[in-house]
Motif scaffolding. Structure first.
Motif, PDB file in Angstrom:
ATOM      1  N   UNK A 137       0.800  -1.238   0.000  1.00 56.96           N
ATOM      2  CA  UNK A 137       0.000   0.000   0.000  1.00 56.96           C
ATOM      3  C   UNK A 137       0.828   1.281   0.000  1.00 56.96           C
ATOM      4  N   UNK A 138       1.929   1.308   0.748  1.00 52.33           N
ATOM      5  CA  UNK A 138       2.757   2.508   0.799  1.00 52.33           C
ATOM      6  C   UNK A 138       3.383   2.793  -0.564  1.00 52.33           C
ATOM      7  N   UNK A 139       3.923   1.757  -1.205  1.00 51.82           N
ATOM      8  CA  UNK A 139       4.547   1.934  -2.514  1.00 51.82           C
ATOM      9  C   UNK A 139       3.508   2.278  -3.576  1.00 51.82           C
ATOM     10  N   UNK A 140       2.314   1.693  -3.466  1.00 48.74           N
ATOM     11  CA  UNK A 140       1.238   2.004  -4.403  1.00 48.74           C
ATOM     12  C   UNK A 140       0.849   3.468  -4.301  1.00 48.74           C
ATOM     13  N   UNK A 141       0.717   3.960  -3.088  1.00 41.40           N
ATOM     14  CA  UNK A 141       0.391   5.381  -2.886  1.00 41.40           C
ATOM     15  C   UNK A 141       1.501   6.276  -3.436  1.00 41.40           C
ATOM     16  N   UNK A 142       2.739   5.895  -3.169  1.00 40.73           N
ATOM     17  CA  UNK A 142       3.874   6.679  -3.651  1.00 40.73           C
ATOM     18  C   UNK A 142       3.903   6.727  -5.169  1.00 40.73           C
ATOM     19  N   UNK A 143       3.670   5.587  -5.811  1.00 44.35           N
ATOM     20  CA  UNK A 143       3.685   5.555  -7.272  1.00 44.35           C
ATOM     21  C   UNK A 143       2.628   6.484  -7.847  1.00 44.35           C
ATOM     22  N   UNK A 144       1.433   6.468  -7.277  1.00 44.18           N
ATOM     23  CA  UNK A 144       0.375   7.344  -7.770  1.00 44.18           C
ATOM     24  C   UNK A 144       0.760   8.810  -7.626  1.00 44.18           C
ATOM     25  N   UNK A 145       1.416   9.160  -6.535  1.00 43.44           N
ATOM     26  CA  UNK A 145       1.860  10.537  -6.354  1.00 43.44           C
ATOM     27  C   UNK A 145       2.932  10.907  -7.386  1.00 43.44           C
ATOM     28  N   UNK A 146       3.850   9.977  -7.654  1.00 47.13           N
ATOM     29  CA  UNK A 146       4.897  10.227  -8.650  1.00 47.13           C
ATOM     30  C   UNK A 146       4.292  10.400 -10.035  1.00 47.13           C
ATOM     31  N   UNK A 147       3.310   9.563 -10.365  1.00 50.35           N
ATOM     32  CA  UNK A 147       2.674   9.656 -11.674  1.00 50.35           C
ATOM     33  C   UNK A 147       1.869  10.939 -11.812  1.00 50.35           C
ATOM     34  N   UNK A 148       1.203  11.365 -10.747  1.00 48.31           N
ATOM     35  CA  UNK A 148       0.485  12.650 -10.786  1.00 48.31           C
ATOM     36  C   UNK A 148       1.452  13.799 -11.063  1.00 48.31           C
ATOM     37  N   UNK A 149       2.583  13.770 -10.379  1.00 49.63           N
ATOM     38  CA  UNK A 149       3.578  14.826 -10.582  1.00 49.63           C
ATOM     39  C   UNK A 149       4.113  14.788 -12.007  1.00 49.63           C
ATOM     40  N   UNK A 150       4.358  13.597 -12.535  1.00 50.59           N
ATOM     41  CA  UNK A 150       4.882  13.452 -13.896  1.00 50.59           C
ATOM     42  C   UNK A 150       3.897  14.042 -14.908  1.00 50.59           C
ATOM     43  N   UNK A 151       2.620  13.742 -14.735  1.00 46.84           N
ATOM     44  CA  UNK A 151       1.611  14.274 -15.649  1.00 46.84           C
ATOM     45  C   UNK A 151       1.461  15.783 -15.503  1.00 46.84           C
ATOM     46  N   UNK A 152       1.603  16.288 -14.283  1.00 49.87           N
ATOM     47  CA  UNK A 152       1.435  17.728 -14.048  1.00 49.87           C
ATOM     48  C   UNK A 152       2.503  18.554 -14.758  1.00 49.87           C
ATOM     49  N   UNK A 153       3.605  17.899 -15.144  1.00 49.61           N
ATOM     50  CA  UNK A 153       4.684  18.592 -15.860  1.00 49.61           C
ATOM     51  C   UNK A 153       4.454  18.581 -17.373  1.00 49.61           C
ATOM     52  N   UNK A 154       3.273  18.132 -17.793  1.00 49.77           N
ATOM     53  CA  UNK A 154       2.958  18.113 -19.213  1.00 49.77           C
ATOM     54  C   UNK A 154       3.275  16.801 -19.896  1.00 49.77           C
ATOM     55  N   UNK A 155       3.514  15.759 -19.111  1.00 53.61           N
ATOM     56  CA  UNK A 155       3.804  14.440 -19.667  1.00 53.61           C
ATOM     57  C   UNK A 155       2.530  13.589 -19.704  1.00 53.61           C
ATOM     58  N   UNK A 156       2.631  12.430 -20.329  1.00 51.63           N
ATOM     59  CA  UNK A 156       1.499  11.512 -20.463  1.00 51.63           C
ATOM     60  C   UNK A 156       1.741  10.265 -19.618  1.00 51.63           C
ATOM     61  N   UNK A 157       0.708   9.840 -18.901  1.00 57.80           N
ATOM     62  CA  UNK A 157       0.724   8.564 -18.191  1.00 57.80           C
ATOM     63  C   UNK A 157      -0.422   7.725 -18.743  1.00 57.80           C
ATOM     64  N   UNK A 158      -0.086   6.575 -19.319  1.00 60.76           N
ATOM     65  CA  UNK A 158      -1.074   5.648 -19.874  1.00 60.76           C
ATOM     66  C   UNK A 158      -0.883   4.329 -19.150  1.00 60.76           C
ATOM     67  N   UNK A 159      -1.921   3.852 -18.469  1.00 60.30           N
ATOM     68  CA  UNK A 159      -1.736   2.589 -17.750  1.00 60.30           C
ATOM     69  C   UNK A 159      -3.014   1.767 -17.732  1.00 60.30           C
ATOM     70  N   UNK A 160      -2.825   0.459 -17.751  1.00 58.27           N
ATOM     71  CA  UNK A 160      -3.942  -0.465 -17.618  1.00 58.27           C
ATOM     72  C   UNK A 160      -4.063  -0.886 -16.163  1.00 58.27           C
ATOM     73  N   UNK A 161      -5.287  -1.196 -15.756  1.00 54.61           N
ATOM     74  CA  UNK A 161      -5.495  -1.648 -14.386  1.00 54.61           C
ATOM     75  C   UNK A 161      -6.816  -2.401 -14.291  1.00 54.61           C
ATOM     76  N   UNK A 162      -6.867  -3.317 -13.327  1.00 54.43           N
ATOM     77  CA  UNK A 162      -8.117  -3.979 -12.981  1.00 54.43           C
ATOM     78  C   UNK A 162      -8.743  -3.341 -11.745  1.00 54.43           C
TER      79      UNK A 162
END
Length: 239
Positions: A167-192
């Motif tokens: 759970x801690x790493x999952x939360x961290x990854x989501x925060x990192x991906x949000x920051x990456x997208x906020x810089x004008x980048x694209x995040x494309x991911x599949x999930x169940x």
């Protein structure tokens, strides 16, 4: 921008159409969630996007570069995390990251800083000198994510990136991906994990039997009706 134009991919001499005339666009700054039942065509689509598979027809354009016409330039624009992190078991985590740094031509100072930052964040810094074969599934998943982000690519494509993470790493990854997208980048991911997609993504696409059957914001998918993403997903995939 990611542009998928009428992508088609078949297996067994055309008997199984895994991806069927699929078109979609993802803009810079977006987090796009790619959803679908098992066997719907999510992973095949992603493998077409990153150049692991060649389409029968259609085009993949990554940040303005046609993947078929200039695959090297296109692949330098993306970071990829596969659905199963089968990394080189006999090299160390640090050797793996150095290899990717060389492939993506990341300057030494930048790769060192990012390795230390991500390694500390994912609590992996003390293990990078160990062979990858000694890593747990979750540790290999973290290393694959670190490798994908090492070059700070404008496009991140991740296939079920939360599987195996605590759970801690999952939360961290989501925060990192949000920051990456906020810089004008694209995040494309599949999930169940529909709850994650509902809260986390700017737009969503639902694939079934190789076809994109719905795409848009959560509100657009709801079409003014009440209901959760799970209810919408079940409704459109069962029709």
């Amino acid at each position: 921008m990611i542009e998928l134009l009428e992508l088609t991919k078949s297996y067994n001499r055309g008997e199984i159409r895994a991806v069927d005339d699929l078109s979609l666009t993802v803009e810079r700054g977006e987090i796009y969630g790619f959803l679908g039942p098992n066997g719907a065509g999510k992973t095949t689509t992603i493998k077409l996007m990153v150049g692991i598979l060649a389409p029968d027809s259609g085009q993949v354009i990554l940040d303005g570069v046609n993947l078929a016409e200039d695959p090297l330039a296109a692949k330098l624009k993306l970071g990829y995390v596969p659905d199963n992190p089968d990394l080189y078991p006999r090299v160390t985590g640090l050797e793996y990251l150095r290899f990717l740094g060389d492939v993506y031509q990341v300057p030494h100072k930048e790769r060192t800083e990012r390795t230390e930052k991500l390694g500390e964040a994912f609590s992996l810094i003390q293990n990078l000198g160990d062979p990858i074969g000694s890593f747990s599934h979750g540790m290999r998943q973290k290393l694959a994510i670190m490798g994908a982000m090492l070059a700070a690519p404008p496009i991140l494509i991740l296939d079920e990136p939360l599987v195996g993470l605590d759970p801690k790493s999952s939360h961290l990854l989501k925060e990192i991906l949000r920051e990456h997208a906020s810089l004008g980048n694209i995040v494309f991911f599949s999930t169940h994990i529909l709850e994650v997609a509902e809260r986390f993504c700017h737009r969503l696409g639902i694939i079934n039997h190789g076809q994109l059957i719905a795409s848009g914001t959560l509100e657009e998918l709801k079409k003014g009706e009440q209901g959760t993403l799970e209810e919408i997903f079940l409704e459109v995939t069962e029709k």
